[in-house]
Design a protein around this motif. Structure first.
Motif, short mmCIF file in Angstrom:
data_model
loop_
_atom_site.label_atom_id
_atom_site.label_comp_id
_atom_site.label_asym_id
_atom_site.label_seq_id
_atom_site.Cartn_x
_atom_site.Cartn_y
_atom_site.Cartn_z
N UNK A 103 25.85 103.22 58.92
CA UNK A 103 25.73 104.55 60.39
C UNK A 103 26.99 104.80 60.56
N UNK A 104 27.50 103.49 61.39
CA UNK A 104 28.65 103.57 62.14
C UNK A 104 29.40 104.14 61.69
N UNK A 105 30.47 104.96 61.84
CA UNK A 105 32.08 104.81 61.09
C UNK A 105 32.89 103.78 61.47
N UNK A 106 34.18 103.98 60.74
CA UNK A 106 34.89 102.79 61.62
C UNK A 106 36.18 104.06 60.64
N UNK A 107 37.37 103.10 61.74
CA UNK A 107 38.10 104.73 61.69
C UNK A 107 39.15 103.89 60.44
N UNK A 108 39.71 104.72 59.88
CA UNK A 108 40.77 104.46 58.53
C UNK A 108 41.33 105.33 58.32
N UNK A 109 42.05 105.58 57.23
CA UNK A 109 43.83 106.10 56.88
C UNK A 109 43.53 106.31 55.67
N UNK A 110 43.92 107.36 55.29
CA UNK A 110 43.60 107.00 53.21
C UNK A 110 44.35 107.90 53.04
N UNK A 111 44.82 107.22 51.37
CA UNK A 111 46.35 107.98 51.09
C UNK A 111 45.79 108.38 49.93
N UNK A 153 37.95 106.32 66.91
CA UNK A 153 39.11 106.83 65.17
C UNK A 153 39.93 107.63 65.16
N UNK A 154 41.24 107.62 64.57
CA UNK A 154 41.78 108.14 64.71
C UNK A 154 42.05 109.30 64.56
N UNK A 155 43.36 109.95 64.75
CA UNK A 155 43.70 111.10 64.70
C UNK A 155 44.39 111.73 63.65
N UNK A 156 45.16 110.88 63.81
CA UNK A 156 46.86 110.27 62.57
C UNK A 156 47.31 109.13 62.48
N UNK A 157 47.80 109.36 60.92
CA UNK A 157 48.13 107.79 60.31
C UNK A 157 49.40 108.17 59.72
N UNK A 158 50.51 108.11 60.26
CA UNK A 158 51.66 108.89 59.69
C UNK A 158 52.41 108.19 59.66
N UNK A 159 53.46 107.81 58.08
CA UNK A 159 53.90 106.83 57.75
C UNK A 159 55.34 107.27 57.49
#
Ligand SMILES: *[C@@H]1O[C@H](CO)[C@@H](O)[C@H](O)[C@H]1NC(C)=O
Ligand SMILES: *[C@@H]1O[C@H](CO)[C@@H](O)[C@H](O)[C@H]1NC(C)=O
Ligand SMILES: *[C@@H]1O[C@H](CO)[C@@H](O)[C@H](O)[C@H]1NC(C)=O
Ligand SMILES: *[C@@H]1O[C@H](CO)[C@@H](O)[C@H](O)[C@H]1NC(C)=O
Length: 326
Positions: free
Chosen positions: A271-279, A300-306
C-alpha cells in the motif's frame, strides 16, 4: 601461472565494476528556513540551476562557493520580511508559489508556472515574473503547474492542473478525482496561448520532444502518463505510456529519453508508496527505475532531472536538492 593471471583479472574486473556501479547520494542544502523545491531548470554552460520554493521565491544555485541567491518571484506585492522562510503549509497568494520552470537556452528566458499567478517569464536579470497568460478559452488557470520549452522554436508547453481547484485545495481535487486540467501551448512567435488537450486529471508534468512531434503529460490523480501527439485533428490522439502512481514532473534527457518522478507501490506493505524516478524512452519502454526511499522515506519526489550524468531530485516535502550518481 596463466590461470592465476586470469583469476586475478577477473577479481580485478569485479572489484572495478562494483566501484563503477556504486551509488552515491548527496544533498545541496537550501538556505536557512527555505523549503519545498518543486522543479529545477539548468543552465547548460555553468551547470547552475533555478528552483522555486514554498515561500514564493525562485532561487538560483550558483555552485558550492556562492550557493543559492534570490533570483525572482511572481507575487507582485511580495514582501521579503513577510514571506521569506514561510513554511509549505502557509503557501499564500501574497507570497506566490513558483512550481514548474524551464529555461530557453538561446534567449536565457526562464519560463515559470506560479500556482497562484499563472504562466510567465523572467529574463537573465530576474526580479518580478512578467506574467504572460492567466486564462485560456475563458477559463482562468487555477494551478499553473509545469513547463517545457521546445528549444529550437522557443515554443512553450505548460499545464494547468485544474480549472476548479487551486493548490490549497489539492486534497479536495484528489478526493473528487478532478479531471479539468489542461495542456496549453505558448507560441513564441505569435505570443498566443492555445488549449491543446482538456479533461486531464491533474496534469502535473509536461515534456516536449526534440522534434515537437509529441508531449508527455503526467496525470497525478489518474496515475498515468500520456503521450499526446501534436499533429492530426484536435483533440489530439493520445496513448497511455506509463502507469506508475502519482507521477509528477517529466524531464527529457539529452539523448531523448524521459525521467518521470513517481511513486512505486511497496512490495512489502502493498500500500505504501515509495519515491522513485523512472526513465522511459519515447515509446514508453522502461529503461531504468531508481528507488529513493533510502534518502526520502515515503516523501515523493516531484522531479528527477538528469544533468551531466547525475540525477538532481526535487521534492516539495524536503529542504534540499538531492544529487544521485551511479
Ligand atoms: C497588490 O497591491 C495593490 C495595491 O495595494 C492592490 O491593488 C493589488 O490588488 C495587490 N495585488 C495582489 C495580488 O495582492
Ligand atoms: C528560521 O527558523 C528558525 C528555527 O526554526 C526560527 O527560529 C526563525 O524564526 C526562522 N526564521 C524565519 C525568518 O522564519
Ligand atoms: C471534457 O469534459 C466535459 C465535461 O465533462 C465534456 O463536456 C467534454 O465533452 C469533454 N471533452 C472531451 C474532449 O472529452
Ligand atoms: C492512484 O494511486 C494511489 C496510490 O496508489 C491510489 O491511492 C489511488 O486510488 C489511485 N487513483 C486512481 C484514480 O486509481
Amino acid at each position: 601461472m596463466r590461470t592465476k593471471t586470469i583469476a586475478t583479472l577477473i577479481l580485478l574486473f569485479y572489484f572495478l565494476s562494483t566501484v563503477v556501479s556504486a551509488i552515491s547520494f548527496s544533498k545541496i542544502q537550501l538556505p536557512r528556513n527555505a523549503s519545498g523545491p518543486e522543479s529545477l531548470a539548468f543552465e547548460f554552460g555553468t551547470g547552475h540551476f533555478f528552483t522555486g520554493i514554498a515561500d514564493g521565491r525562485i532561487l538560483k544555485y550558483r555552485g558550492p562557493t556562492t550557493g543559492f541567491v534570490d533570483f525572482g518571484f511572481a507575487a507582485p506585492n511580495r514582501s521579503k520580511s513577510m514571506c521569506d522562510g514561510t513554511h509549505p503549509a502557509s503557501t499564500s497568494l501574497v507570497c506566490g508559489r513558483p512550481v514548474g520552470m524551464a529555461l530557453h537556452h538561446q534567449t536565457n528566458r526562464l519560463y515559470v508556472c506560479d500556482a497562484f499567478f499563472g504562466f510567465g517569464v523572467l529574463g537573465p536579470e530576474g526580479g518580478l515574473v512578467n506574467i504572460l497568460s492567466t486564462a485560456a478559452d475563458g477559463k482562468p488557470y487555477r494551478l499553473c503547474d509545469d513547463v517545457s520549452v521546445h528549444q529550437p522554436t522557443g515554443n512553450v508547453y505548460f499545464t494547468d492542473a485544474s480549472a476548479v481547484y487551486n493548490i490549497r485545495q489539492f486534497k479536495t481535487s484528489i478526493s473528487v478525482k478532478d479531471s479539468t486540467g489542461r495542456l496549453l501551448k505558448y507560441n513564441a512567435e505569435t505570443k498566443q496561448v492555445t488549449v491543446l488537450f482538456s479533461n486531464l486529471s491533474c496534469p502535473g508534468g509536461v515534456a516536449v520532444d526534440d522534434r515537437e512531434k509529441f508531449v508527455l503529460v503526467s496525470e497525478f490523480i489518474a496515475n498515468r502518463t500520456r503521450k499526446i501527439w501534436l499533429n492530426g485533428p484536435k483533440p489530439y490522439k493520445s496513448d497511455i505510456v506509463n502507469t506508475r502512481p502519482r507521477p509528477g514532473n517529466i524531464r527529457k534527457t539529452r539523448s531523448g529519453d524521459f525521467w518521470i518522478a513517481a511513486g512505486m507501490i511497496d512490495r512489502q506493505t502493498q500500500s505504501k508508496l515509495l519515491p522513485t524516478g523512472e526513465k522511459i524512452n519515447a515509446n514508453g519502454n522502461v529503461i531504468e527505475t531508481v528507488n529513493l526511499e533510502k534518502w526520502y522515506g515515503s516523501k515523493l519526489a516531484s522531479e528527477v532531472h538528469m544533468f551531466d550524468y547525475k540525477l538532481y531530485i526535487a521534492s516539495p516535502l524536503v529542504d534540499f536538492i538531492g544529487v544521485y550518481e551511479h
